[in-house]
Write a protein that holds these residues in place. Structure first.
Motif, mmCIF file in Angstrom:
data_model
loop_
_atom_site.group_PDB
_atom_site.id
_atom_site.type_symbol
_atom_site.label_atom_id
_atom_site.label_comp_id
_atom_site.label_asym_id
_atom_site.label_seq_id
_atom_site.Cartn_x
_atom_site.Cartn_y
_atom_site.Cartn_z
ATOM 1 N N SER A 185 0.829 -1.207 0.000
ATOM 2 C CA SER A 185 0.000 0.000 0.000
ATOM 3 C C SER A 185 0.861 1.254 0.000
ATOM 4 O O SER A 185 0.550 2.236 -0.684
ATOM 5 C CB SER A 185 -0.930 0.009 1.214
ATOM 6 O OG SER A 185 -1.929 -0.983 1.088
ATOM 7 N N LEU A 186 1.949 1.235 0.769
ATOM 8 C CA LEU A 186 2.849 2.386 0.764
ATOM 9 C C LEU A 186 3.447 2.589 -0.619
ATOM 10 O O LEU A 186 3.503 3.721 -1.121
ATOM 11 C CB LEU A 186 3.948 2.202 1.816
ATOM 12 C CG LEU A 186 4.950 3.350 1.922
ATOM 13 C CD1 LEU A 186 4.265 4.655 2.306
ATOM 14 C CD2 LEU A 186 6.039 3.005 2.941
ATOM 15 N N ARG A 187 3.877 1.509 -1.266
ATOM 16 C CA ARG A 187 4.438 1.641 -2.611
ATOM 17 C C ARG A 187 3.415 2.215 -3.576
ATOM 18 O O ARG A 187 3.715 3.105 -4.386
ATOM 19 C CB ARG A 187 4.928 0.280 -3.121
ATOM 20 C CG ARG A 187 6.149 -0.261 -2.409
ATOM 21 C CD ARG A 187 6.804 -1.386 -3.203
ATOM 22 N NE ARG A 187 5.873 -2.446 -3.575
ATOM 23 C CZ ARG A 187 5.566 -3.482 -2.801
ATOM 24 N NH1 ARG A 187 6.104 -3.583 -1.590
ATOM 25 N NH2 ARG A 187 4.743 -4.419 -3.208
ATOM 26 N N ALA A 188 2.182 1.697 -3.505
ATOM 27 C CA ALA A 188 1.143 2.184 -4.416
ATOM 28 C C ALA A 188 0.859 3.664 -4.189
ATOM 29 O O ALA A 188 0.677 4.440 -5.144
ATOM 30 C CB ALA A 188 -0.135 1.367 -4.223
ATOM 31 N N GLY A 189 0.824 4.072 -2.934
ATOM 32 C CA GLY A 189 0.561 5.467 -2.634
ATOM 33 C C GLY A 189 1.688 6.382 -3.062
ATOM 34 O O GLY A 189 1.448 7.461 -3.634
ATOM 35 N N LEU A 190 2.927 5.975 -2.811
ATOM 36 C CA LEU A 190 4.069 6.800 -3.215
ATOM 37 C C LEU A 190 4.120 6.971 -4.723
ATOM 38 O O LEU A 190 4.461 8.045 -5.236
ATOM 39 C CB LEU A 190 5.376 6.180 -2.706
ATOM 40 C CG LEU A 190 5.567 6.144 -1.181
ATOM 41 C CD1 LEU A 190 6.873 5.438 -0.838
ATOM 42 C CD2 LEU A 190 5.535 7.536 -0.594
ATOM 43 N N ALA A 191 3.767 5.916 -5.458
ATOM 44 C CA ALA A 191 3.784 5.993 -6.920
ATOM 45 C C ALA A 191 2.734 6.962 -7.460
ATOM 46 O O ALA A 191 2.855 7.442 -8.591
ATOM 47 C CB ALA A 191 3.560 4.607 -7.514
ATOM 48 N N ALA A 192 1.719 7.253 -6.663
ATOM 49 C CA ALA A 192 0.628 8.127 -7.114
ATOM 50 C C ALA A 192 0.828 9.579 -6.729
ATOM 51 O O ALA A 192 -0.004 10.426 -7.057
ATOM 52 C CB ALA A 192 -0.699 7.624 -6.532
ATOM 53 N N LEU A 193 1.925 9.903 -6.048
ATOM 54 C CA LEU A 193 2.131 11.278 -5.617
ATOM 55 C C LEU A 193 2.446 12.186 -6.806
ATOM 56 O O LEU A 193 3.088 11.757 -7.775
ATOM 57 C CB LEU A 193 3.288 11.348 -4.620
ATOM 58 C CG LEU A 193 3.078 10.647 -3.273
ATOM 59 C CD1 LEU A 193 4.356 10.740 -2.441
ATOM 60 C CD2 LEU A 193 1.898 11.235 -2.533
#
Length: 222
Positions: free
Chosen positions: A95-103
């Motif tokens: 989830s952290l990876r997915a969120g960081l990729a969307a910044l």
């Protein structure tokens, strides 16, 4: 003739979005997705988003997983950018990876907020943002000197944070590697770090005055 000079426009404030991790399935809460756990009459994810916005985050991203469609339809999420994590069951790291990729590419830092920490307040968020404005590239709310949540990660650490986000560790690898660089921002006077994991936690948070339950000073994640 008076020499009139136009002053340069003031630079725009640095963009520090809030990243709300809200994908958990609430296994120990009977399988109810954590994002939809009721808190003060509304889903927990609404509370988390209200806190980070009131604390000063102008942009928000939320990562959904368990019952993502139900969360989208049941919660009022405003202009929050929503990211679905199909691998949410593998742990917080995905989830952290997915969120960081969307910044957004212009992100100067990100404030990572867990949806299941209802005792975090706008004042705690504001203190972390102030620490970043003062130069901190890594900062974390602290409670009696012990690291907790939320956590702020500067832009130059985002790639490393994503690379180390595996299993249920979240940003733990990044924070361990840079332990000496983390600015601990004391928030124990304005917030409570406890997360909401079990039926006993939920019952405690549901009591009158439940925004300050007995403090369990854990720093398990990220």
């Amino acid at each position: 003739m008076e020499d009139r000079q136009q002053s340069a426009p003031a630079p725009a404030p640095a963009l520090v979005p809030a990243l709300v991790l809200a994908a958990g399935g609430g296994r120990r809460l009977g399988g109810r997705p954590k994002a939809l756990i009721p808190y003060r009459g509304r889903p927990l994810i609404e509370h988390a988003l209200a806190v980070v916005r009131a604390g000063g985050c102008r942009s928000t991203v939320a990562v959904l997983g368990a019952a993502a469609g139900q969360v989208r339809s049941a919660a009022e999420l405003g202009d929050c950018r929503l990211v679905d994590n199909p691998d949410w069951e593998s742990g917080m790291g995905s989830s952290l990876r997915a969120g960081l990729a969307a910044l957004p590419p212009e992100t100067a830092a990100v404030l990572v907020m867990l949806v299941d920490t209802p005792g975090v307040t706008p004042a705690a968020v504001a203190r972390l943002l102030a620490a970043h404005r003062a130069g901190a590239e890594l900062a974390a709310a602290a409670y009696a000197g012990r690291r907790g949540h939320p956590v702020l990660i500067g832009a130059r650490h985002l790639a490393e944070a994503a690379a180390g986000a595996t299993g249920d560790a979240g940003a733990r690898a990044l924070l361990a590697a840079h332990a000496g660089e983390i600015e601990l921002v004391e928030c124990g006077d304005v917030a409570v770090p406890d997360d909401l994991d079990t039926p006993a936690d939920l019952a405690r948070w549901s009591l009158p005055g439940g925004d300050r339950p007995p403090v369990d000073r854990r720093a398990d994640h990220p």
